[in-house]
Design an enzyme around this catalytic site. Structure first.
Site, PDB file in Angstrom:
ATOM      1  N   CYS A 126      -4.955   9.596  -3.508  1.00 58.07           N
ATOM      2  CA  CYS A 126      -4.247   8.451  -2.412  1.00 58.07           C
ATOM      3  C   CYS A 126      -2.766   8.493  -3.107  1.00 58.07           C
ATOM      4  O   CYS A 126      -2.043   8.213  -2.238  1.00 58.07           O
ATOM      5  CB  CYS A 126      -5.020   7.423  -2.507  1.00 58.07           C
ATOM      6  SG  CYS A 126      -6.538   7.337  -2.198  1.00 58.07           S
ATOM      7  N   ASP A 168       0.838  -1.351   0.115  1.00 56.97           N
ATOM      8  CA  ASP A 168      -0.067   0.035  -0.101  1.00 56.97           C
ATOM      9  C   ASP A 168       0.827   1.250   0.028  1.00 56.97           C
ATOM     10  O   ASP A 168       0.337   2.325  -0.087  1.00 56.97           O
ATOM     11  CB  ASP A 168      -0.998   0.012   1.230  1.00 56.97           C
ATOM     12  CG  ASP A 168      -2.257  -0.607   1.086  1.00 56.97           C
ATOM     13  OD1 ASP A 168      -2.689  -0.976  -0.048  1.00 56.97           O
ATOM     14  OD2 ASP A 168      -2.775  -1.139   2.167  1.00 56.97           O
ATOM     15  N   HIS A 186     -11.564   7.296   4.117  1.00 64.31           N
ATOM     16  CA  HIS A 186     -10.627   8.545   4.346  1.00 64.31           C
ATOM     17  C   HIS A 186     -11.217   9.649   3.932  1.00 64.31           C
ATOM     18  O   HIS A 186     -12.251   9.775   2.849  1.00 64.31           O
ATOM     19  CB  HIS A 186      -9.276   8.392   3.540  1.00 64.31           C
ATOM     20  CG  HIS A 186      -8.090   7.470   3.774  1.00 64.31           C
ATOM     21  ND1 HIS A 186      -7.501   6.541   3.208  1.00 64.31           N
ATOM     22  CD2 HIS A 186      -7.983   7.356   5.263  1.00 64.31           C
ATOM     23  CE1 HIS A 186      -6.505   5.996   4.058  1.00 64.31           C
ATOM     24  NE2 HIS A 186      -6.813   6.441   5.263  1.00 64.31           N
ATOM     25  N   ARG A 189       0.172  -1.647   7.658  1.00 64.82           N
ATOM     26  CA  ARG A 189       0.688  -0.451   7.185  1.00 64.82           C
ATOM     27  C   ARG A 189       1.673   0.397   7.959  1.00 64.82           C
ATOM     28  O   ARG A 189       2.373   1.164   7.598  1.00 64.82           O
ATOM     29  CB  ARG A 189      -0.313   0.752   6.456  1.00 64.82           C
ATOM     30  CG  ARG A 189      -1.159  -0.186   5.374  1.00 64.82           C
ATOM     31  CD  ARG A 189      -2.112   1.092   4.784  1.00 64.82           C
ATOM     32  NE  ARG A 189      -1.066   1.978   4.011  1.00 64.82           N
ATOM     33  CZ  ARG A 189      -1.542   3.138   3.205  1.00 64.82           C
ATOM     34  NH1 ARG A 189      -2.742   3.156   3.314  1.00 64.82           N
ATOM     35  NH2 ARG A 189      -0.531   3.971   2.720  1.00 64.82           N
TER      36      ARG A 189
END
Ligand code: ARG
Length: 263
Positions: A256, A57, A156, A82
Site C-alpha cells: 500500500c 491516507d 483491495h 480520499r
C-alpha cells in the site's frame, strides 16, 4: 512513496481503522523510513510525492494510480475523504514525465490493479468499480482479469494477492493469495491460471502479510508474516521482513505504501 507526516486515523473507511484508537505519527514515519531504506538497499530508485496536510491516507501511494509504459492512469477514489488525492497524484505524474490519463470510472490504482506478467489482475467488490476494469484494459491494451473480493477486511486486491514474479520465469509469473478473500468464480480463475501459487494462511493475511513488494527474488513483507516467510523461502525467494504496525492501523502495509513507476 509518500512520507506519512500527516498520518493518523480520523475516519473509518475499512474495518482496520478505528478513529477512537490513538496513532503515533512519528512511529509511522520511522517505520515507513525502514521500508524506504530497505528499497534503497535493494538498489531501487525511490521517488517521493509531498504529503498534504489533511490527507492522512496519502501515505498509501499504491492507490494513487496505475503506471505502465510511461502512462499513468489516475485514481478516482470511492470515499470523499480520499478524493483530493486523485488530482494530487495526477499532478505529480504529469510533472515527472508521465502521460496522464484522467479516469472516468471509480478506481483506486494499484490497490486493485496488479500487473502479473502481461496481464492486469483487477479487483472489485469494495472499492474500484467493475467498469474501471474495461477502462484500464482500453488504456493499456492489456488483458484484464476481473476478480471479486468478498471480505471487507481484504477490500483491495493487493491485500489478498501478492505478485511474486513481476517478470515471467519459464513463461509463468507466480502469485500468492488468500483463498477466502474471493468469490467462487474468481477462485476458480486463480486456481486455473496459477496452479503453483502459494496459498497463504488466514493468520498471515490477517496482518496484511500478502501486501508485499517483490522484484522476483527479494520479497519485502510484513515482519510478522512468519508462515508466508517460510513458504517464500521454500520456493527460493528471499523474504525481507519490515514492521509497519502503525500503518496497519489505517489498513495498509508494504505494498500500500508503494506505487510502482513503470516507464
Ligand atoms: N486507509 C486506506 C483506505 O482505506 C488504506 C489503503 C490501503 N492501500 C492499499 N493499497 N491496500 O483507503
Amino acid at each position: 512513496m509518500c512520507r506519512p507526516e500527516h498520518f493518523t486515523v480520523s475516519y473509518r473507511i475499512n474495518p482496520w481503522m478505528n478513529p477512537q484508537l490513538p496513532t503515533d505519527t512519528s512511529l509511522a514515519v520511522s517505520q515507513w523510513q525502514e521500508l524506504y531504506d530497505t528499497y534503497r538497499r535493494l538498489g531501487i530508485d525511490v521517488q517521493l510525492i509531498d504529503p498534504i496536510d489533511g490527507l492522512p491516507d496519502m501515505v498509501y501511494s499504491a492507490n494513487g494510480g496505475f503506471v505502465l509504459d510511461g502512462k499513468a492512469y489516475g485514481a478516482s477514489f470511492t470515499y470523499p475523504e480520499r478524493q483530493p488525492e486523485g488530482p494530487a497524484y495526477m499532478e505529480w505524474f504529469g510533472a515527472n514525465g508521465f502521460e496522464v490519463v484522467v479516469p472516468e470510472e471509480v478506481n483506486e490504482g494499484e490497490g486493485d490493479f496488479l500487473l502479473v506478467g502481461d496481464v492486469i489482475l483487477a479487483g472489485t467488490g469494495f472499492r474500484s468499480a467493475s467498469d474501471s476494469h474495461a477502462e484500464i484494459g482500453r488504456v493499456f491494451g492489456r488483458e484484464v482479469v476481473s476478480l471479486t473480493l468478498v471480505n471487507p477486511s481484504f477490500y483491495h486486491l493487493d491485500t489478498a494477492i501478492a505478485v511474486l514474479d513481476p517478470e515471467p520465469v519459464d513463461g509463468v509469473s507466480n502469485i500468492a493469495y488468500l483463498e477466502s478473500a474471493f468469490d467462487d468464480r474468481s477462485l476458480a480463475i486463480l486456481r486455473e491460471r496459477y496452479p503453483d501459487a502459494i496459498i497463504v494462511s488466514e493468520q498471515d493475511a490477517s496482518i496484511l502479510g500478502l501486501n508485499s513488494y517483490s522484484d522476483g527474488y527479494n520479497v519485502v513483507i510484513a515482519a510478522r508474516a512468519t508462515g508466508f516467510e517460510r513458504q517464500l523461502r521454500e520456493r527460493g525467494y528471499n523474504p525481507i521482513g519490515v514492521d509497519l504496525s502503525e500503518l496497519l492501523l489505517g489498513g495498509g502495509g508494504v505494498k500500500c505504501c508503494t506505487l510502482e513507476l513503470r516507464r
